[in-house]
Design a protein around this motif. Sequence first.
Motif, mmCIF file in Angstrom:
data_model
loop_
_atom_site.group_PDB
_atom_site.id
_atom_site.type_symbol
_atom_site.label_atom_id
_atom_site.label_comp_id
_atom_site.label_asym_id
_atom_site.label_seq_id
_atom_site.Cartn_x
_atom_site.Cartn_y
_atom_site.Cartn_z
ATOM 1 N N LEU A 159 -10.797 5.889 -0.850
ATOM 2 C CA LEU A 159 -10.978 7.288 -1.221
ATOM 3 C C LEU A 159 -10.750 7.524 -2.713
ATOM 4 C CD1 LEU A 159 -9.206 9.061 1.794
ATOM 5 C CD2 LEU A 159 -11.640 9.144 1.237
ATOM 6 N N THR A 160 -9.742 6.842 -3.262
ATOM 7 C CA THR A 160 -9.412 7.075 -4.681
ATOM 8 C C THR A 160 -10.208 6.179 -5.612
ATOM 9 O OG1 THR A 160 -7.623 5.452 -4.625
ATOM 10 C CG2 THR A 160 -7.057 7.722 -4.083
ATOM 11 N N GLY A 161 -10.796 5.130 -5.054
ATOM 12 C CA GLY A 161 -11.511 4.171 -5.894
ATOM 13 C C GLY A 161 -10.570 3.330 -6.724
ATOM 14 N N SER A 162 -9.266 3.386 -6.365
ATOM 15 C CA SER A 162 -8.265 2.642 -7.130
ATOM 16 C C SER A 162 -8.330 1.154 -6.793
ATOM 17 C CB SER A 162 -6.881 3.184 -6.809
ATOM 18 O OG SER A 162 -5.894 2.362 -7.369
ATOM 19 N N PRO A 163 -8.199 0.292 -7.798
ATOM 20 C CA PRO A 163 -8.195 -1.149 -7.545
ATOM 21 C C PRO A 163 -6.800 -1.682 -7.198
ATOM 22 C CG PRO A 163 -8.121 -0.764 -9.892
ATOM 23 C CD PRO A 163 -8.162 0.596 -9.228
ATOM 24 N N ILE A 164 -5.848 -0.775 -7.026
ATOM 25 C CA ILE A 164 -4.464 -1.205 -6.781
ATOM 26 C C ILE A 164 -4.365 -1.881 -5.408
ATOM 27 C CG2 ILE A 164 -2.094 -0.409 -6.409
ATOM 28 C CD1 ILE A 164 -2.648 1.819 -8.421
ATOM 29 N N ASP A 165 -3.752 -3.054 -5.407
ATOM 30 C CA ASP A 165 -3.553 -3.817 -4.172
ATOM 31 C C ASP A 165 -2.131 -3.524 -3.670
ATOM 32 O OD1 ASP A 165 -3.060 -5.699 -2.184
ATOM 33 O OD2 ASP A 165 -4.344 -7.209 -3.132
ATOM 34 N N PHE A 166 -2.053 -2.618 -2.706
ATOM 35 C CA PHE A 166 -0.735 -2.192 -2.210
ATOM 36 C C PHE A 166 0.015 -3.328 -1.511
ATOM 37 C CE2 PHE A 166 -2.774 1.912 -2.804
ATOM 38 C CZ PHE A 166 -1.755 2.646 -3.379
ATOM 39 N N ASP A 167 -0.734 -4.243 -0.914
ATOM 40 C CA ASP A 167 -0.070 -5.392 -0.278
ATOM 41 C C ASP A 167 0.686 -6.215 -1.314
ATOM 42 O OD1 ASP A 167 -0.595 -5.008 2.400
ATOM 43 O OD2 ASP A 167 -2.509 -6.061 2.341
ATOM 44 N N LYS A 168 0.051 -6.469 -2.444
ATOM 45 C CA LYS A 168 0.702 -7.250 -3.505
ATOM 46 C C LYS A 168 1.884 -6.487 -4.096
ATOM 47 C CE LYS A 168 -3.181 -10.177 -4.869
ATOM 48 N NZ LYS A 168 -4.125 -10.531 -5.942
ATOM 49 N N ILE A 169 1.736 -5.172 -4.215
ATOM 50 C CA ILE A 169 2.842 -4.365 -4.732
ATOM 51 C C ILE A 169 4.030 -4.444 -3.776
ATOM 52 C CG2 ILE A 169 3.607 -1.971 -5.126
ATOM 53 C CD1 ILE A 169 0.903 -1.472 -6.454
ATOM 54 N N GLU A 170 3.733 -4.341 -2.492
ATOM 55 C CA GLU A 170 4.810 -4.410 -1.500
ATOM 56 C C GLU A 170 5.530 -5.759 -1.575
ATOM 57 O OE1 GLU A 170 5.606 -3.760 3.266
ATOM 58 O OE2 GLU A 170 3.594 -4.314 2.598
ATOM 59 N N LYS A 171 4.757 -6.838 -1.659
ATOM 60 C CA LYS A 171 5.362 -8.171 -1.736
ATOM 61 C C LYS A 171 6.185 -8.332 -3.011
ATOM 62 C CE LYS A 171 1.863 -10.386 1.120
ATOM 63 N NZ LYS A 171 0.668 -11.226 1.151
ATOM 64 N N THR A 172 5.708 -7.752 -4.102
ATOM 65 C CA THR A 172 6.432 -7.818 -5.371
ATOM 66 C C THR A 172 7.766 -7.088 -5.272
ATOM 67 O OG1 THR A 172 4.358 -7.932 -6.620
ATOM 68 C CG2 THR A 172 6.316 -7.236 -7.834
ATOM 69 N N ILE A 173 7.743 -5.927 -4.652
ATOM 70 C CA ILE A 173 8.983 -5.154 -4.490
ATOM 71 C C ILE A 173 9.942 -5.878 -3.548
ATOM 72 C CG2 ILE A 173 9.947 -2.986 -3.593
ATOM 73 C CD1 ILE A 173 7.320 -1.637 -4.575
ATOM 74 N N ASP A 174 9.396 -6.445 -2.459
ATOM 75 C CA ASP A 174 10.245 -7.211 -1.533
ATOM 76 C C ASP A 174 10.914 -8.382 -2.247
ATOM 77 O OD1 ASP A 174 9.684 -5.575 0.593
ATOM 78 O OD2 ASP A 174 8.126 -6.858 1.443
ATOM 79 N N ARG A 175 10.148 -9.048 -3.110
ATOM 80 C CA ARG A 175 10.694 -10.182 -3.851
ATOM 81 C C ARG A 175 11.803 -9.712 -4.801
ATOM 82 N NH1 ARG A 175 6.081 -12.170 -5.111
ATOM 83 N NH2 ARG A 175 5.878 -11.204 -7.142
ATOM 84 N N PHE A 176 11.600 -8.557 -5.419
ATOM 85 C CA PHE A 176 12.612 -7.978 -6.309
ATOM 86 C C PHE A 176 13.900 -7.673 -5.537
ATOM 87 C CE2 PHE A 176 14.468 -3.812 -7.458
ATOM 88 C CZ PHE A 176 15.105 -4.174 -8.643
ATOM 89 N N ILE A 177 13.731 -7.097 -4.324
ATOM 90 C CA ILE A 177 14.898 -6.701 -3.529
ATOM 91 C C ILE A 177 15.716 -7.918 -3.101
ATOM 92 C CG2 ILE A 177 15.601 -5.680 -1.311
ATOM 93 C CD1 ILE A 177 13.203 -3.736 -1.663
ATOM 94 N N THR A 178 15.027 -8.993 -2.730
ATOM 95 C CA THR A 178 15.734 -10.162 -2.190
ATOM 96 C C THR A 178 16.157 -11.169 -3.254
ATOM 97 O OG1 THR A 178 13.628 -11.304 -1.797
ATOM 98 C CG2 THR A 178 14.533 -10.014 0.029
ATOM 99 N N LYS A 179 15.668 -11.002 -4.489
ATOM 100 C CA LYS A 179 15.949 -11.982 -5.535
ATOM 101 C C LYS A 179 17.379 -11.833 -6.051
ATOM 102 C CE LYS A 179 13.634 -13.906 -9.571
ATOM 103 N NZ LYS A 179 12.570 -13.685 -10.560
ATOM 104 N N ALA A 180 18.080 -12.969 -6.145
ATOM 105 C CA ALA A 180 19.457 -12.952 -6.665
ATOM 106 C C ALA A 180 19.444 -13.258 -8.156
ATOM 107 C CB ALA A 180 20.296 -13.987 -5.920
ATOM 108 N N GLY A 181 20.558 -12.995 -8.804
ATOM 109 C CA GLY A 181 20.667 -13.350 -10.223
ATOM 110 C C GLY A 181 20.879 -12.138 -11.099
ATOM 111 N N ASN A 182 20.391 -12.207 -12.335
ATOM 112 C CA ASN A 182 20.594 -11.168 -13.337
ATOM 113 C C ASN A 182 19.804 -9.914 -12.967
ATOM 114 O OD1 ASN A 182 20.097 -9.568 -15.759
ATOM 115 N ND2 ASN A 182 21.126 -11.246 -16.842
ATOM 116 N N VAL A 183 20.502 -8.799 -12.706
ATOM 117 C CA VAL A 183 19.839 -7.568 -12.272
ATOM 118 C C VAL A 183 18.900 -7.041 -13.355
ATOM 119 C CG1 VAL A 183 20.220 -5.172 -11.566
ATOM 120 C CG2 VAL A 183 21.732 -6.964 -10.724
ATOM 121 N N GLY A 184 19.390 -7.053 -14.597
ATOM 122 C CA GLY A 184 18.556 -6.567 -15.701
ATOM 123 C C GLY A 184 17.265 -7.358 -15.825
ATOM 124 N N GLN A 185 17.377 -8.685 -15.690
ATOM 125 C CA GLN A 185 16.198 -9.545 -15.781
ATOM 126 C C GLN A 185 15.252 -9.270 -14.614
ATOM 127 O OE1 GLN A 185 15.302 -11.628 -18.312
ATOM 128 N NE2 GLN A 185 13.379 -11.786 -17.182
#
Length: 200
Positions: A159-185
């Motif tokens: 509908l929006t014609g947006s090229p945004i891949d929400f699946d990839k965004i979701e996976k990226t956020i999931d990886r951020f949530i589960t990733k350990a280490g330097n929070v700022g990084q």
Amino acid sequence: MKTSIILSTLCALLLSSCATIPMQTVALNDSIMVEGKRMHNLNIMLTNKLFNEKRLRIDDFIKNTYTPTFINQFVTLIPSNVDIKQELPSIISSIIPKINQRRDSMQNALEVNRIKITDKLNQDYLTYIEACSSLKRLLESSIKVDNSRKQLLNQTTALTGSPIDFDKIEKTIDRFITKAGNVGQNITDLNDDINKLISK
């Protein structure tokens, strides 16, 4: 049961993961249920076989051990002035009911415990089937929700014609949530990854 371990593992994976659940998981759950039924039937069969063997052992014990011992003890109680040959029919009629009573009481005790074990196996199997059925419903519901979410995201993109891949965004956020280490990084990495995804 090995199938119980597999079932528990599936539950743990389902509850601890936000990842997409493949349709094959439902088929795997069905296979586990079939294997559980096969194992249950095998357990019942082995229980019956065991108790049948023990019934034969009781018969053997009564015939070869208990009866001779009982007869010897009974004979020692007969007064010496009694003609055993003449009184043999009445002696036998006195002995046989006692022997049969002992055998029947032992066989009954065996049967009571066979039923007790079978009931426990059946109860455990029903609990297992209920758990498998609940897991299957949960899996099917999760798959349905995931498919609905994907369909909604695809419709939004169309509908929006947006090229945004929400699946990839979701996976990226999931990886951020589960990733350990330097929070700022991690935050910097998340920002960079999202920027790459939305700038395509």
